[in-house]
Design a protein around this motif. Structure first.
Motif, short mmCIF file in Angstrom:
data_model
loop_
_atom_site.label_atom_id
_atom_site.label_comp_id
_atom_site.label_asym_id
_atom_site.label_seq_id
_atom_site.Cartn_x
_atom_site.Cartn_y
_atom_site.Cartn_z
N ALA A 115 -3.55 5.54 20.45
CA ALA A 115 -4.85 4.90 20.57
C ALA A 115 -5.63 5.57 21.69
O ALA A 115 -5.13 5.73 22.81
N THR A 116 -6.85 6.01 21.40
CA THR A 116 -7.71 6.67 22.38
C THR A 116 -9.07 6.00 22.36
O THR A 116 -9.39 5.23 21.43
N PRO A 117 -9.91 6.27 23.35
CA PRO A 117 -11.27 5.70 23.33
C PRO A 117 -12.06 6.11 22.09
O PRO A 117 -13.00 5.41 21.69
N GLN A 118 -11.68 7.22 21.46
CA GLN A 118 -12.37 7.69 20.26
C GLN A 118 -11.76 7.14 18.98
O GLN A 118 -12.26 7.39 17.88
N GLY A 119 -10.67 6.38 19.10
CA GLY A 119 -10.00 5.85 17.92
C GLY A 119 -8.58 6.36 17.81
O GLY A 119 -8.04 6.99 18.73
N LYS A 120 -7.96 6.13 16.66
CA LYS A 120 -6.58 6.56 16.42
C LYS A 120 -6.50 8.07 16.29
O LYS A 120 -7.31 8.69 15.58
N VAL A 121 -5.52 8.68 16.97
CA VAL A 121 -5.25 10.12 16.84
C VAL A 121 -3.84 10.26 16.30
O VAL A 121 -2.86 9.84 16.93
N GLY A 122 -3.71 10.85 15.12
CA GLY A 122 -2.42 10.94 14.45
C GLY A 122 -1.43 11.84 15.15
O GLY A 122 -1.81 12.85 15.76
N SER A 123 -0.15 11.47 15.05
CA SER A 123 0.94 12.24 15.64
C SER A 123 1.79 12.93 14.57
O SER A 123 2.74 13.65 14.91
N ILE A 124 1.48 12.71 13.30
CA ILE A 124 2.23 13.32 12.21
C ILE A 124 1.55 14.63 11.81
O ILE A 124 0.32 14.66 11.65
N LEU A 158 -4.26 7.38 5.94
CA LEU A 158 -3.41 8.55 6.15
C LEU A 158 -3.96 9.45 7.26
O LEU A 158 -3.21 10.01 8.05
N ALA A 159 -5.29 9.57 7.32
CA ALA A 159 -5.90 10.38 8.37
C ALA A 159 -5.60 9.82 9.75
O ALA A 159 -5.50 10.56 10.74
N SER A 160 -5.43 8.50 9.84
CA SER A 160 -5.18 7.88 11.14
C SER A 160 -3.85 8.31 11.74
O SER A 160 -3.65 8.21 12.95
N ILE A 161 -2.91 8.79 10.91
CA ILE A 161 -1.63 9.28 11.43
C ILE A 161 -1.55 10.80 11.40
O ILE A 161 -0.51 11.36 11.74
N GLY A 162 -2.63 11.47 10.97
CA GLY A 162 -2.67 12.92 11.02
C GLY A 162 -2.67 13.63 9.69
O GLY A 162 -2.71 14.87 9.64
N ILE A 163 -2.64 12.90 8.58
CA ILE A 163 -2.59 13.53 7.26
C ILE A 163 -3.99 13.49 6.63
O ILE A 163 -4.46 12.42 6.21
N SER A 164 -4.63 14.64 6.57
CA SER A 164 -5.99 14.71 6.03
C SER A 164 -6.10 15.60 4.80
O SER A 164 -7.14 15.61 4.13
N ASP A 165 -5.05 16.35 4.48
CA ASP A 165 -5.06 17.24 3.31
C ASP A 165 -4.63 16.42 2.08
O ASP A 165 -3.55 16.60 1.53
N VAL A 166 -5.51 15.51 1.65
CA VAL A 166 -5.18 14.52 0.62
C VAL A 166 -6.05 14.76 -0.61
O VAL A 166 -7.27 14.92 -0.51
N HIS A 167 -5.42 14.75 -1.78
CA HIS A 167 -6.11 15.02 -3.04
C HIS A 167 -5.80 13.92 -4.05
O HIS A 167 -4.63 13.57 -4.25
N PHE A 168 -6.84 13.38 -4.70
CA PHE A 168 -6.69 12.25 -5.62
C PHE A 168 -6.90 12.70 -7.06
O PHE A 168 -7.79 13.51 -7.35
N PHE A 169 -6.09 12.13 -7.97
CA PHE A 169 -6.15 12.47 -9.38
C PHE A 169 -6.13 11.17 -10.19
O PHE A 169 -5.13 10.46 -10.19
N PRO A 170 -7.24 10.83 -10.84
CA PRO A 170 -7.30 9.56 -11.58
C PRO A 170 -6.61 9.63 -12.94
O PRO A 170 -6.76 10.60 -13.69
N LEU A 171 -5.82 8.61 -13.23
CA LEU A 171 -5.25 8.37 -14.55
C LEU A 171 -5.86 7.05 -15.02
O LEU A 171 -5.27 5.99 -14.81
#
Length: 212
Positions: A115-124, A158-171
């Motif tokens: 937790a930082t003044p700017q918000g959550k910074v991910g550690s993963i 997911l970005a809040s823990i450090g994962i930002s390379d996320v891709h969505f595929f609708p079914l």
């Protein structure tokens, strides 16, 4: 060996269209030796977040305390895999309770984020993440008739823990008969295969060159 974590979040388990599609695409990539860890969040449900966990969290308890045992196991499991696949239905416009509970265990202050003044910074460390989203109706594209809170929520979580390379595929449109299901699976399969191949090609092209 590339390690892939596959989370299956829906009630149909290995009979779901998303699960079978994920396994088919992974088998067809030709990416070499892989180790796939499957976690079925319905067949093997996670414990709920209770009072003991909350007290340990707010008191700054050590990572090794029993109250964090499940959370720690899930975080370590995520850290040990280079790629994440999430196969999930859309329940009432957002993530199902099974996936929300996994997130509640994995998103933990002073462990997976700071937790930082700017918000959550991910550690993963970031890793390619592919999300197959099943829906009876339509939530994306020209035929969309319902809101989609799943995609922005999961991307932000997911970005809040450090994962930002996320891709969505609708079914989507899976309640409109076999032909609609076949079309949805084919379209999602093509998109997923193309993105996965592009990701793997990028990784290979950017591997460090070994010199004598």
């Amino acid at each position: 060996m590339k390690r892939i974590l596959l989370l299956n979040c829906g009630p149909h388990s290995d009979a779901s269209h998303g699960y079978r599609l994920a396994r088919e695409v992974l088998a067809a990539t030709g990416i070499g030796p892989v180790s796939i860890t499957e976690r079925d969040l319905v067949q093997s449900p996670l414990p709920s977040i209770g009072r003991d966990y909350a007290i340990a969290l707010t008191s700054g308890a050590a990572h090794e305390v029993p109250e964090f045992a499940c959370s720690e196991q899930l975080i370590v499991e995520l850290e040990q895999h280079a790629m994440l696949f999430i196969v999930t239905p859309m329940h009432n416009f957002t993530v199902p309770a099974t996936l929300k509970l996994w997130l509640d265990h994995v998103i933990r202050i002073n462990r997976s984020f700071e937790a930082t003044p700017q918000g959550k910074v991910g550690s993963i460390h970031d890793r390619p993440t592919f999300v197959l989203v099943s829906s009876g109706g339509f939530f994306a594209g020209e035929r969309a008739r319902q809101a989609d809170f799943l995609t922005p929520y999961l991307r932000y979580a997911l970005a809040s823990i450090g994962i930002s390379d996320v891709h969505f595929f609708p079914l989507q449109g899976l309640v409109f008969g076999p032909e609609a299901v076949a079309q949805a699976v084919h379209a999602a399969g093509q998109q997923l295969s193309e993105k996965l191949h592009a990701q793997l090609s990028f990784n290979l092209a950017n591997q460090p060159v070994m010199t004598a």
